[in-house]
Design a protein around this motif. Structure first.
Motif, PDB file in Angstrom:
ATOM      1  N   PHE A  14       0.837  -1.196   0.000  1.00 29.74           N
ATOM      2  CA  PHE A  14       0.000   0.000   0.000  1.00 29.74           C
ATOM      3  C   PHE A  14       0.878   1.255   0.000  1.00 29.74           C
ATOM      4  CE2 PHE A  14      -3.944   1.961   2.186  1.00 29.74           C
ATOM      5  CZ  PHE A  14      -4.324   2.511   0.969  1.00 29.74           C
ATOM      6  N   LEU A  15       1.893   1.200   0.812  1.00 31.20           N
ATOM      7  CA  LEU A  15       2.828   2.334   0.849  1.00 31.20           C
ATOM      8  C   LEU A  15       3.430   2.572  -0.534  1.00 31.20           C
ATOM      9  CD1 LEU A  15       4.636   4.401   2.345  1.00 31.20           C
ATOM     10  CD2 LEU A  15       6.226   2.529   2.744  1.00 31.20           C
ATOM     11  N   ASP A  57       2.182   1.840  -3.288  1.00 31.83           N
ATOM     12  CA  ASP A  57       1.159   2.431  -4.163  1.00 31.83           C
ATOM     13  C   ASP A  57       1.055   3.936  -3.968  1.00 31.83           C
ATOM     14  OD1 ASP A  57       0.493   0.153  -5.394  1.00 31.83           O
ATOM     15  OD2 ASP A  57      -1.219  -0.306  -4.113  1.00 31.83           O
ATOM     16  N   LEU A  58       1.065   4.309  -2.708  1.00 36.92           N
ATOM     17  CA  LEU A  58       0.961   5.748  -2.409  1.00 36.92           C
ATOM     18  C   LEU A  58       2.153   6.506  -2.967  1.00 36.92           C
ATOM     19  CD1 LEU A  58      -0.327   5.641   1.278  1.00 36.92           C
ATOM     20  CD2 LEU A  58      -1.564   6.547  -0.691  1.00 36.92           C
ATOM     21  N   LEU A 109       0.963  18.075  -7.644  1.00 31.80           N
ATOM     22  CA  LEU A 109       2.305  17.512  -7.489  1.00 31.80           C
ATOM     23  C   LEU A 109       2.876  17.096  -8.844  1.00 31.80           C
ATOM     24  CD1 LEU A 109       1.959  15.488  -4.169  1.00 31.80           C
ATOM     25  CD2 LEU A 109       2.772  17.807  -4.525  1.00 31.80           C
ATOM     26  N   LYS A 165       1.744   6.649  -6.614  1.00 33.89           N
ATOM     27  CA  LYS A 165       0.646   7.520  -7.029  1.00 33.89           C
ATOM     28  C   LYS A 165       1.050   8.987  -6.986  1.00 33.89           C
ATOM     29  CE  LYS A 165      -4.160   8.617  -6.110  1.00 33.89           C
ATOM     30  NZ  LYS A 165      -4.576   8.401  -7.502  1.00 33.89           N
ATOM     31  N   PHE A 166       1.728   9.323  -5.916  1.00 31.87           N
ATOM     32  CA  PHE A 166       2.108  10.731  -5.779  1.00 31.87           C
ATOM     33  C   PHE A 166       3.509  11.013  -6.327  1.00 31.87           C
ATOM     34  CE2 PHE A 166      -1.228  10.285  -2.515  1.00 31.87           C
ATOM     35  CZ  PHE A 166      -2.080  11.270  -2.996  1.00 31.87           C
ATOM     36  N   ALA A 219      -7.336  14.021  -5.883  1.00 33.39           N
ATOM     37  CA  ALA A 219      -6.943  14.195  -7.286  1.00 33.39           C
ATOM     38  C   ALA A 219      -6.278  15.558  -7.513  1.00 33.39           C
ATOM     39  CB  ALA A 219      -8.165  14.049  -8.183  1.00 33.39           C
TER      40      ALA A 219
END
Lengths: 649, 98
Positions: free
Chosen positions: B5-6, B8-9, B93, B12-13, B87
């Protein structure tokens, strides 16, 4: 000093002459005031060249006056009072001032000039003493012991030269128009300088403060040069620092430029001088003399302004703003405009003009944002700087967004943020994500996260997990927040919990523990107690039944039931009905677009289906037979239609 | 939170270029900003009755999770707000990233 007779050779003063002398002596403070003004005017001009000489001359006269005033008021009379045997009644202060000379009708005894002058002095001293006493009574509580000492004049060389006073008296008698002080000064040989408003900053201490502490250098008559030199030497000291420091907070020390000098009102300057005195003197306004106090009362606003100026912190030297600062300012303006428009637009949705206006402002804001990014990029290659800038911008945006709200809302937000402050951000984010609200069409992050979290047989795990959550939150004796099952408590980072192997081992151990607990819970007859999942199903069934009942039968619900029903209803009303009725046919286990688990848990759907009221099922079957429902018909639509057509009552 | 999950974060960012410690700090900061944004947008949308209830919860020192759950239940379009705010930050970012 005794009231001894002086040799009879001295000329006697007539009552008229004495009266003139008194008038003259009384006019001294006024003359001193004029001198102060004139000297200030010279100071303003810089006290150079001719001005310096003029200043020096004025200073000399001033110092003479000063000595005279002090001598009269403080030295002669008190000294006499302290050292002499009590004078006969006829020489009492009152008698001296009224009977002898006050009306001029009393017999004038044959006193020498020195004696007469002493009598005059006593009269003046009495008057001043009376004033001083009144002032002292007012200030008694505030004045430290040092102040009265200053007035006592001890240690200051006593004026020994009677001739000094003679000179003064003679000067008074030689100037037959004491009512016109200007004329007196002119007659005293002082060239009146052009009347230019002056600052006070350069004045010698005694000029600034008519009631200064004892300053022997001024009171000593044998050193007039020192007195004279002081004011002339001051300008160099005062001008320099203020030129170097344009932001000097003390306007009295501001460089006396020609422009400011000429244009400033003398009243303003006087106000500034008094303001400075109030500010710097330990007794503040109590330190003001009568005239200053009068001025203060009459020009209260002006004085207040000067006080504010004095108390305003020094400004940084003005400079041209940098490109970045200018841009920041511009960005702020466009952000404010945009958010205000956004706020109004949300209040009045649907107004086309507003929308267009909003769009134009949004474009401007975004354009400025782009420009800002470009500028930062030009300045630095550090990506963190840019990232931080964007986060800062978002914070500023949020702040602005709060600012436009009405007060109640602002307070509500502020209180909530205050509460949230103590909750680690990650916990909040995870709670957002894990409540399922982000799962679905909104954020694929959550979908991915949940999917991977449930890696392997994800669907089954997801089902179980939600069931556990429900069971957990439904147990009235269990105070553990439900998210503790998923989210590391505040202060610990979930990813600091060990490596994958360790986590797998922990999971296995937890599963074994749970099995053992379940085994322990078996009843005597061997039937297992309800598992958490079963409990959850039961609860969901109840919720839905209640919700349905409230929607279809108008049943009165308790507040708790109402809350549960509303929650369940909000969750389920938009879900296609066939997913409840024919779960085996519906492809609701996965999101068609992503292939990942759908927004709502399997468990919720299956229990929902079980929980639906029998009447609804009948209505559904009937509707299906009539082909009145399709894959898109939601629960809410179906119930409404069914009630309208009478198939559901 | 699982390591996946980390990741992914982080992906994602797009903050993978930072050291692990900084990644964590950035994620925490972003979480705070998202939460702040969501609350700032959602609270004004509380219907009148819900707002009264909400004030009572605040006065009763309710837990932030309870508060958040209440908002989720009471604010129309809450999901969309959350999604939009995440979003938006993501977009910003990316913009900064170039």
């Amino acid at each position: 000093m005794a009231l001894e007779s002086t040799p009879k050779t001295e000329r006697m003063m007539s009552p008229d002459e004495a009266a003139e002398a008194i008038k003259h002596l009384k006019s001294i403070p006024e003359k001193m005031k004029l001198l102060e003004d004139q000297m200030r005017a010279i100071d303003e001009k810089g006290a150079q060249g001719n001005n310096a000489a003029e200043h020096a001359r004025l200073g000399e006269v001033y110092s003479q006056f000063e000595i005279m005033k002090r001598s009269v008021a403080e030295t002669v009379a008190p000294a006499e009072e302290a050292s002499e045997p009590k004078a006969p009644a006829m020489y009492s202060e009152q008698a001296a001032s009224q009977s002898r000379f006050g009306d001029g009708s009393a017999q004038a005894p044959d006193y020498t000039l020195a004696q007469q002058e002493r009598i005059l002095n006593k009269a003046i001293a009495a008057e001043e003493k009376s004033k001083a006493r009144n002032a002292a009574e007012e200030e008694a509580a505030h004045i430290p012991p040092e102040e009265p000492q200053a007035i006592s004049f001890e240690g200051v060389p006593t004026i020994t030269g009677d001739e000094k006073l003679d000179d003064i008296l003679r000067e008074g008698m030689n100037n037959p128009s004491p009512a016109n002080p200007d004329a007196d000064i002119a007659n005293a040989g002082i060239v009146t300088p052009p009347v230019i408003p002056s600052s006070v900053g350069n004045a010698a201490p005694t000029q600034v403060n008519p009631q200064p502490p004892v300053q022997p250098v001024i009171a000593t008559p044998v050193q007039p040069a020192a007195v004279v030199a002081a004011p002339a030497a001051q300008p160099a000291i005062t001008a320099a620092p203020t030129m170097a420091n344009p932001g000097n907070s003390n306007p009295l020390n501001a460089a006396p430029t020609a422009v400011t000098t000429v244009s400033e009102d003398p009243k303003v300057l006087e106000a500034r001088r008094i303001a400075e005195k109030i500010k710097t003197h330990p007794h503040g306004t109590m330190a003001l003399d009568e005239e200053e106090e009068k001025f203060r009362r009459e020009n209260y606003d002006l004085l207040s302004q000067e006080m504010i100026k004095l108390n305003t912190p020094a400004k940084a030297p003005e400079r041209e703003p940098t490109e970045a600062e200018l841009h920041s300012e511009k960005l702020q303006r466009t952000r404010e405009d945009y958010i205000k428009a956004l706020f109004n637009s949300r209040k009045n949705p649907g107004v086309q003009d507003d929308k267009e206006y909003l769009k134009s402002l949004e474009d401007k804001y975004n354009q400025n944002l782009d420009e800002g990014i470009a500028m930062i990029r030009k300045e630095s290659t550090d990506p963190k700087l840019l990232l931080d800038s964007m986060l800062d911008e978002r914070r500023a945006y949020n702040k602005e967004m709060r600012a436009v709200q009405i007060e109640d809302v602002r307070n509500r937000i502020a209180k909530t943020l205050e509460k949230a402050k103590n909750t680690a951000g990650n916990v909040m984010l995870y709670s957002i994500l894990l409540t399922g609200k982000l799962i679905g069409d909104g954020i694929d992050l959550a979908r991915k996260g949940m999917s991977k979290l449930m890696s392997g047989n994800g669907l089954e795990k997801l089902k179980k997990t939600f069931a556990e959550m429900k069971a957990k939150s439904g147990d009235p004796d269990d105070k553990t927040p439900w998210y503790d099952k998923f989210v590391t408590p505040v202060g610990k980072r979930p990813f600091e919990q060990g490596n994958k192997e360790q986590q797998e081992a922990k999971k296995k151990a937890d599963a074994e523990k749970r099995s053992a607990e379940l085994e322990k819970k078996k009843t005597d007859n061997g039937a297992p107690k309800r598992s958490p999942e079963e409990i959850a199903k039961g609860q969901m069934k109840d919720f839905l039944a209640t919700a349905f009942a409230s929607k279809t039968e108008g049943k009165q619900l308790s507040p708790k039931e109402e809350k549960e029903a509303s929650k369940a209803w909000e969750t389920l009303k938009n879900i296609p009905l066939h997913m409840f009725m024919e779960p085996e046919k519906a492809d609701w286990g996965k999101n068609k677009a992503t292939g990942t688990p759908a927004a709502h848990s399997v468990n919720e759907y299956s229990t929902a289906q079980q929980g639906l009221h029998g009447k609804l099922k009948d209505a559904y079957e009937e509707a299906v037979q009539r082909q009145k429902v399709d894959e898109k018909t939601t629960l809410e639509e179906f119930i409404k239609t069914s009630i309208q057509n009478g198939s559901l009552k | 939170m699982e390591p996946n999950f980390l990741q992914d974060l982080v992906a994602k960012f797009d903050i993978g270029e930072y050291p692990a410690d900084e990644q964590h700090a950035i994620l925490d900061e972003m979480s705070q900003i998202i939460m702040e944004s969501v609350l700032t947008r959602a609270i004004p949308l509380l219907p009148v009755e819900a707002a009264i209830e909400y004030d009572k919860m605040l006065a009763a020192d309710a837990d932030i999770t309870e508060i958040f759950t209440f908002l989720q239940m009471s604010v129309p379009g809450f999901d969309e707000i959350v999604a939009e705010e995440v979003a938006t930050l993501e977009k910003m970012l990316k913009l900064a990233k170039g």
